[in-house]
Design an enzyme around this catalytic site. Structure first.
Site, PDB file in Angstrom:
ATOM      1  N   LYS A 184      35.312 -16.743  56.062  1.00 23.58           N
ATOM      2  CA  LYS A 184      34.743 -17.246  54.986  1.00 23.58           C
ATOM      3  C   LYS A 184      34.056 -16.455  54.097  1.00 23.58           C
ATOM      4  O   LYS A 184      33.979 -15.718  53.942  1.00 23.58           O
ATOM      5  CB  LYS A 184      34.365 -18.364  54.794  1.00 23.58           C
TER       6      LYS A 184
HETATM    7  C1  LIG Z   1      39.656 -26.127  57.163  1.00 17.93           C
HETATM    8  C2  LIG Z   1      38.463 -25.786  57.148  1.00 17.93           C
HETATM    9  N1  LIG Z   1      37.634 -26.449  57.682  1.00 17.93           N
HETATM   10  C3  LIG Z   1      37.035 -26.786  58.985  1.00 17.93           C
HETATM   11  C4  LIG Z   1      36.504 -24.952  59.698  1.00 17.93           C
HETATM   12  C5  LIG Z   1      35.890 -24.727  60.071  1.00 17.93           C
HETATM   13  O1  LIG Z   1      34.566 -23.906  60.608  1.00 17.93           O
HETATM   14  P1  LIG Z   1      33.433 -23.822  61.218  1.00 17.93           P
HETATM   15  O2  LIG Z   1      34.255 -22.935  62.255  1.00 17.93           O
HETATM   16  O3  LIG Z   1      32.117 -23.259  60.549  1.00 17.93           O
HETATM   17  O4  LIG Z   1      33.606 -25.067  62.021  1.00 17.93           O
HETATM   18  C6  LIG Z   1      37.556 -24.397  59.713  1.00 17.93           C
HETATM   19  C7  LIG Z   1      37.121 -22.647  59.720  1.00 17.93           C
HETATM   20  O5  LIG Z   1      37.871 -22.181  59.754  1.00 17.93           O
HETATM   21  C8  LIG Z   1      37.652 -24.639  58.429  1.00 17.93           C
HETATM   22  O6  LIG Z   1      39.474 -23.120  57.577  1.00 17.93           O
END
Ligand SMILES: Cc1ncc(COP(=O)(O)O)c(C=O)c1O
Length: 395
Positions: A184
């Site tokens: 990210k």
């Molecule tokens: C659109 C979206 N939502 C949620 C997530 C979940 O994030 P995390 O890995 O921090 O839980 C991601 C992770 O890639 C994502 O791209």
């Protein structure tokens, strides 16, 4: 072909951030502590929202937010299918039903019209997702939802850096969940942040994120802390450790410069692609003060126009030692979710087959972008002759 590989993404940690994490390890404060408090305060200041609750992932933030909004058995939660599985997964963990919404093919996000097609009296929450970091028309969606007593939760995983009419994306809805996963715009290795202006959601989320304990457990280990605690609701173990928050503080400070690097690389991609047949890009932001975060740079390959398909692009990039990715296989097509009933999702079904995410990270060079564009240029030249168009696609 490149002599060194170009990954799809490479996290960008500087010496200060590594030192700050090491400092926590040396001091021995390994779990949630003062660095987390500092990170939350800095994030809250940066986005201009009162409450920022640091957790160990965006998924955790979505989970506690949905729980704090009272989602449970019998409720429906609308989510795009073209997103990461986290929102649908958390909805199911709470005993509620995910309802998939189609998207607009140009912005790759839900619209009021696509939500209207699937909203029911059982809809409790709408999850939106600014795809790749492109701001969506959240004000209209919030108006639509609130008129029906529905809450809006933004999956802002791609949106650190996104501006919505001059303000941080994620600040105009009921709550937003950011991700600090390694790919990210800012990272803490793993981590997430829930932001909300709603005192009740913030308080419930804090309690739920740490086993349902009635007060910050970490205070028990400070000089002023007391050993006694209560658990007021069954919760989750979702707290962020201090060494990761220490990285997050530095990343947040450098977010503007990392964003500027992403902006420049995205501009180069856009310039290069404008000359190539067969590739198109997501529609740009539409209002003054909007900014795309370029968490991902996604191109669409329509095989009928290009003469080759998305899979061929991935293969050619890989052959040239260049990484890429696909965001996303729609959730309704995944084995664990296929059994769920859903309305027709024609835009999602059509567009995901055309998507490929190109490498984009702040430490990438202009010459890296040229290497990617060279591969696409070669494909475009060969495709215009129609040489590789499979018979099934030519009809
Ligand atoms: C659109 C979206 N939502 C949620 C997530 C979940 O994030 P995390 O890995 O921090 O839980 C991601 C992770 O890639 C994502 O791209």
């Amino acid at each position: 072909m490149r002599s060194t590989s170009l990954p799809y993404c490479r996290p960008h940690l500087n010496a200060n951030e590594i030192l700050a994490a090491a400092e926590c390890l040396r001091e021995g404060w390994l779990t949630t502590g003062p660095k987390v408090k500092e990170f939350e305060a800095a994030f809250s200041r940066a986005c201009g929202v009162e409450h920022a609750v640091a957790l160990n992932s965006c998924t955790a933030a979505l989970h506690v937010a949905l729980a704090a909004m009272g989602v449970g058995p019998g409720d429906e939660v609308i989510t795009p299918s073209l997103t990461f599985v986290a929102g649908a997964q958390c909805t199911m963990e709470l005993g509620a039903t995910p309802v998939f919404s189609d998207i607009d093919r140009e912005t790759l996000s839900v619209t009021v019209e696509s939500l209207e097609a699937v909203v029911t009296p059982r809809t409790k929450v709408i999850i939106t997702m600014p795809y790749a970091g492109r701001p969506l028309d959240i004000a209209r969606i919030v108006e639509f939802a609130h008129a029906r007593g529905i809450r809006v939760l933004e999956d802002a995983a791609h949106a650190a850096g996104t501006l919505d009419r001059g303000e941080w994306a994620g600040t105009r809805s009921d709550a937003a969940a950011y991700s600090f996963y390694a790919t990210k715009n800012m990272t803490t290795a793993e981590g997430g942040m829930l932001v909300t202006r709603d005192d009740g959601i913030a308080e419930r989320a804090r309690i739920l994120g740490l086993h349902g304990m009635s007060k910050d457990a970490w205070k028990r280990y400070t000089a002023k802390g007391a050993w006694r605690y209560d658990v007021v609701v069954p919760g989750f173990k979702y707290n962020m450790p201090d060494p990761l928050a220490a990285i997050g503080i530095g990343q947040l400070e450098r977010l503007p410069s990392m964003q500027a690097a992403r902006d420049a690389l995205a501009r180069s991609y856009l310039d290069g692609l404008s000359e190539l047949e067969g590739f198109s890009v997501q529609a740009g932001p539409s209002s003054i003060g909007d900014r795309h975060s370029w968490c991902m740079f996604v191109v669409k390959v329509d095989p009928r126009v290009a003469g080759f398909d998305r899979n061929r692009v991935i293969e050619e990039l890989s052959r040239a030692n260049i990484g890429s990715s696909v965001h996303y296989i729609p959730t309704h097509q995944l084995s664990a979710y296929r059994h769920l009933q859903h309305a027709p999702l024609p835009e999602t079904d059509a567009v995901w087959e055309q998507l490929v995410s190109l490498p984009l990270f702040p430490a990438m060079s202009e010459s890296d972008v040229d290497d990617v564009l060279d591969v696409l240029r070669r494909l475009s030249d060969s495709g215009s002759a129609g040489a590789s168009l499979p018979a099934a696609l030519a009809q």
